[in-house]
Design a protein around this motif. Structure first.
Motif, mmCIF file in Angstrom:
data_model
loop_
_atom_site.group_PDB
_atom_site.id
_atom_site.type_symbol
_atom_site.label_atom_id
_atom_site.label_comp_id
_atom_site.label_asym_id
_atom_site.label_seq_id
_atom_site.Cartn_x
_atom_site.Cartn_y
_atom_site.Cartn_z
ATOM 1 N N LEU A 48 0.816 -1.222 0.000
ATOM 2 C CA LEU A 48 0.000 0.000 0.000
ATOM 3 C C LEU A 48 0.849 1.271 0.000
ATOM 4 O O LEU A 48 0.419 2.321 -0.476
ATOM 5 C CB LEU A 48 -0.947 -0.002 1.203
ATOM 6 N N GLY A 49 2.073 1.154 0.521
ATOM 7 C CA GLY A 49 2.976 2.309 0.531
ATOM 8 C C GLY A 49 3.215 2.856 -0.867
ATOM 9 O O GLY A 49 3.306 4.073 -1.072
ATOM 10 N N ALA A 50 3.271 1.959 -1.848
ATOM 11 C CA ALA A 50 3.502 2.385 -3.233
ATOM 12 C C ALA A 50 2.343 3.220 -3.774
ATOM 13 O O ALA A 50 2.490 3.942 -4.755
ATOM 14 C CB ALA A 50 3.716 1.156 -4.112
ATOM 15 N N TRP A 51 1.187 3.107 -3.132
ATOM 16 C CA TRP A 51 0.004 3.881 -3.554
ATOM 17 C C TRP A 51 -0.142 5.181 -2.771
ATOM 18 O O TRP A 51 -1.153 5.881 -2.888
ATOM 19 C CB TRP A 51 -1.253 3.022 -3.395
ATOM 20 N N GLY A 52 0.839 5.465 -1.922
ATOM 21 C CA GLY A 52 0.786 6.705 -1.149
ATOM 22 C C GLY A 52 -0.190 6.627 0.016
ATOM 23 O O GLY A 52 -0.642 7.652 0.522
ATOM 24 N N VAL A 53 -0.511 5.401 0.444
ATOM 25 C CA VAL A 53 -1.468 5.236 1.553
ATOM 26 C C VAL A 53 -0.737 5.474 2.870
ATOM 27 O O VAL A 53 0.247 4.792 3.179
ATOM 28 C CB VAL A 53 -2.075 3.810 1.528
ATOM 29 N N THR A 54 -1.213 6.428 3.652
ATOM 30 C CA THR A 54 -0.543 6.743 4.909
ATOM 31 C C THR A 54 -1.043 5.862 6.056
ATOM 32 O O THR A 54 -0.276 5.427 6.899
ATOM 33 C CB THR A 54 -0.755 8.221 5.278
ATOM 34 N N LYS A 55 -2.333 5.595 6.057
ATOM 35 C CA LYS A 55 -2.888 4.789 7.155
ATOM 36 C C LYS A 55 -3.733 3.642 6.600
ATOM 37 O O LYS A 55 -4.588 3.862 5.733
ATOM 38 C CB LYS A 55 -3.756 5.657 8.060
ATOM 39 N N HIS A 56 -3.471 2.459 7.149
ATOM 40 C CA HIS A 56 -4.240 1.281 6.742
ATOM 41 C C HIS A 56 -4.881 0.684 7.993
ATOM 42 O O HIS A 56 -4.199 0.421 8.986
ATOM 43 C CB HIS A 56 -3.295 0.269 6.078
ATOM 44 N N TYR A 57 -6.181 0.480 7.954
ATOM 45 C CA TYR A 57 -6.915 -0.065 9.104
ATOM 46 C C TYR A 57 -7.193 -1.543 8.843
ATOM 47 O O TYR A 57 -7.763 -1.893 7.797
ATOM 48 C CB TYR A 57 -8.228 0.709 9.293
ATOM 49 N N SER A 58 -6.758 -2.381 9.764
ATOM 50 C CA SER A 58 -6.925 -3.820 9.539
ATOM 51 C C SER A 58 -7.639 -4.459 10.718
ATOM 52 O O SER A 58 -7.626 -3.937 11.840
ATOM 53 C CB SER A 58 -5.556 -4.478 9.341
ATOM 54 N N CYS A 59 -8.227 -5.605 10.436
ATOM 55 C CA CYS A 59 -8.933 -6.358 11.479
ATOM 56 C C CYS A 59 -8.670 -7.832 11.226
ATOM 57 O O CYS A 59 -9.115 -8.381 10.215
ATOM 58 C CB CYS A 59 -10.429 -6.053 11.387
ATOM 59 N N THR A 60 -7.922 -8.452 12.109
ATOM 60 C CA THR A 60 -7.500 -9.839 11.850
ATOM 61 C C THR A 60 -8.307 -10.870 12.641
ATOM 62 O O THR A 60 -8.099 -12.060 12.472
ATOM 63 C CB THR A 60 -6.002 -9.999 12.203
ATOM 64 N N ASP A 61 -9.212 -10.397 13.504
ATOM 65 C CA ASP A 61 -9.899 -11.387 14.357
ATOM 66 C C ASP A 61 -11.244 -11.867 13.792
ATOM 67 O O ASP A 61 -12.082 -12.353 14.523
ATOM 68 C CB ASP A 61 -10.048 -10.855 15.793
ATOM 69 N N VAL A 62 -11.432 -11.726 12.492
ATOM 70 C CA VAL A 62 -12.629 -12.298 11.856
ATOM 71 C C VAL A 62 -12.145 -13.300 10.823
ATOM 72 O O VAL A 62 -11.437 -12.937 9.894
ATOM 73 C CB VAL A 62 -13.455 -11.196 11.146
ATOM 74 N N ASP A 63 -12.495 -14.570 10.999
ATOM 75 C CA ASP A 63 -11.996 -15.536 10.011
ATOM 76 C C ASP A 63 -13.090 -16.072 9.099
ATOM 77 O O ASP A 63 -12.816 -16.643 8.058
ATOM 78 C CB ASP A 63 -11.214 -16.687 10.676
ATOM 79 N N THR A 64 -14.348 -15.856 9.461
ATOM 80 C CA THR A 64 -15.445 -16.310 8.595
ATOM 81 C C THR A 64 -16.229 -15.092 8.142
ATOM 82 O O THR A 64 -16.454 -14.173 8.922
ATOM 83 C CB THR A 64 -16.399 -17.239 9.372
ATOM 84 N N TYR A 65 -16.656 -15.114 6.887
ATOM 85 C CA TYR A 65 -17.419 -13.970 6.370
ATOM 86 C C TYR A 65 -18.715 -13.792 7.139
ATOM 87 O O TYR A 65 -19.486 -14.728 7.314
ATOM 88 C CB TYR A 65 -17.726 -14.175 4.880
ATOM 89 N N ASN A 66 -18.916 -12.591 7.633
ATOM 90 C CA ASN A 66 -20.156 -12.241 8.320
ATOM 91 C C ASN A 66 -20.433 -10.773 7.992
ATOM 92 O O ASN A 66 -19.688 -9.891 8.401
ATOM 93 C CB ASN A 66 -19.991 -12.436 9.836
#
Ligand SMILES: Cc1cc2nc3c(=O)[nH]c(=O)nc-3n(C[C@H](O)[C@H](O)[C@H](O)COP(=O)(O)OP(=O)(O)OC[C@H]3O[C@@H](n4cnc5c(N)ncnc54)[C@H](O)[C@@H]3O)c2cc1C
Length: 315
Positions: A48-66
């Motif tokens: 994402l750095g190559a796209w000039g994105v300064t902040k990326h918000y992630s959430c890793t504690d969901v493993d099944t689509y809901n």
């Protein structure tokens, strides 16, 4: 303009459809922030750095689509980022989550966008009435906007910035219990989903019987293509509905679309008329599909397809 892009990824790689979303918002006057959900969603910052994105918000504690949890996550990101515009892919996930987000925040929502002009007043285009006409849309109020872009419509631009992207972890929280995901079943194909495929080999009733779809899989292999179908063969039970292209199936826009033994009924054309090049193979020279095709081969598919497959394999 402050843009938030919802990123989808596979095997730690950002999907092409999400790169198209990033390309649509990339411009000097735009701040781009991104968000992604699922295991490994925090591993995308280098790309994402190559796209000039300064902040990326992630959430890793969901493993099944809901959809509810996904919506809650996006809502938390919106509360922190206050975007003017949110951009995501117009696919099953996007169309499931973002109307919920739009309702929660009273935002304008538009799906199936094929062109977007971010520089002046925000303006988008989307097909209507199964592609028979195109709506040109501008937004008249100042509320946030949610734009879902149809895959394979917007060219991916070169990303060459070297910004350090900060990863900000967001917890999904507990589902409210309004809905529950009981199971997630993988589709038939290990290939790209039809809506994202660059090349599609579709078959219709001209194939005569289900077993003959093998001919299409053989042709698809050297092309690295995804196999699709007309509704007639889905109704006959030859292939699952997930392969159906058309008005009551999927809308696709590949660079190359093979219509093999497909007559070209209006309801089929509705799903594939956005294809850049169409190769039709049909023994009836008057079949309507030829009016939509870039290249038309009049002849017996059982003779033409094996020859084409062998030729492609030898390249
Ligand atoms: C409300 C509604 C929604 C619909 N939604 C969809 C949709 O989403 N998607 C969709 O596809 N359809 C949809 N349909 C159905 C649509 O109207 C057509 O019936 C369907 O697309 C026809 O499928 P086909 O082209 O495979 O079959 P056919 O129309 O039967 O065409 C078969 C073709 O194969 C050719 N052929 C036969 N043998 C050979 C051979 N040996 N070599 C080469 N060519 C051969 C024939 O010349 C013919 O053109 C919908 C219909 C309705 C009413």
């Amino acid at each position: 303009m402050n843009a938030l892009v919802f990123i989808e990824y596979k095997d730690n790689k950002i999907k092409k459809s999400s790169l198209e979303c990033l390309s649509a918002v990339k411009g000097d006057s735009h701040t781009i922030q991104t968000c992604a959900i699922g295991a490994g969603s925090d591993q995308l910052t280098a790309a994402l750095g190559a796209w000039g994105v300064t902040k990326h918000y992630s959430c890793t504690d969901v493993d099944t689509y809901n959809p509810e949890l996904y919506k809650n996550f996006v809502a938390k990101v919106i509360e922190q980022t206050k975007p003017d515009v949110i951009v995501a892919t117009s696919n099953n996930v996007g169309r499931d989550i973002f109307p919920r987000v739009a309702a929660q925040f009273s935002m304008a929502y538009m799906s199936d966008i094929t062109e977007v002009e971010m520089d002046s007043d925000l303006e988008v285009k989307r097909p209507l009435y199964a592609g028979k006409c195109t709506a040109q849309v501008t937004f008249t109020d100042d509320s946030g906007k949610i734009l879902l872009l149809r895959p394979n419509q917007i060219s991916v631009v070169e990303a060459s910035e070297s910004v350090t992207t900060e990863n900000i972890a967001i917890a999904a929280g507990a589902p409210s219990g309004q809905s529950e995901t009981l199971s997630v079943e993988k589709g038939e194909s290990e290939k790209l989903d039809l809506t994202e495929a660059e090349t599609i080999v579709s078959g219709g009733r001209g194939l005569k019987e289900a077993e003959n779809f093998k001919l299409l899989h053989d042709l698809a292999a050297p092309l690295n293509a995804t196999v699709g179908a007309s509704r007639a063969v889905v109704d006959l039970g030859w292939v699952p509905h997930s392969l159906q292209v058309g008005q009551t199936g999927k809308t696709v826009a590949p660079s190359l679309y093979f219509a093999i033994g497909i007559s070209g009924a209006i309801q089929h054309l509705a799903g594939m008329s956005g294809s850049k090049n169409v190769v039709a193979i049909n023994k009836d020279e008057k079949a309507p599909i030829f009016q939509k095709s870039t290249y038309g081969l009049v002849g017996d598919l059982f003779e033409i397809v094996p020859v084409l497959t062998e030729k492609l394999k030898s390249l």
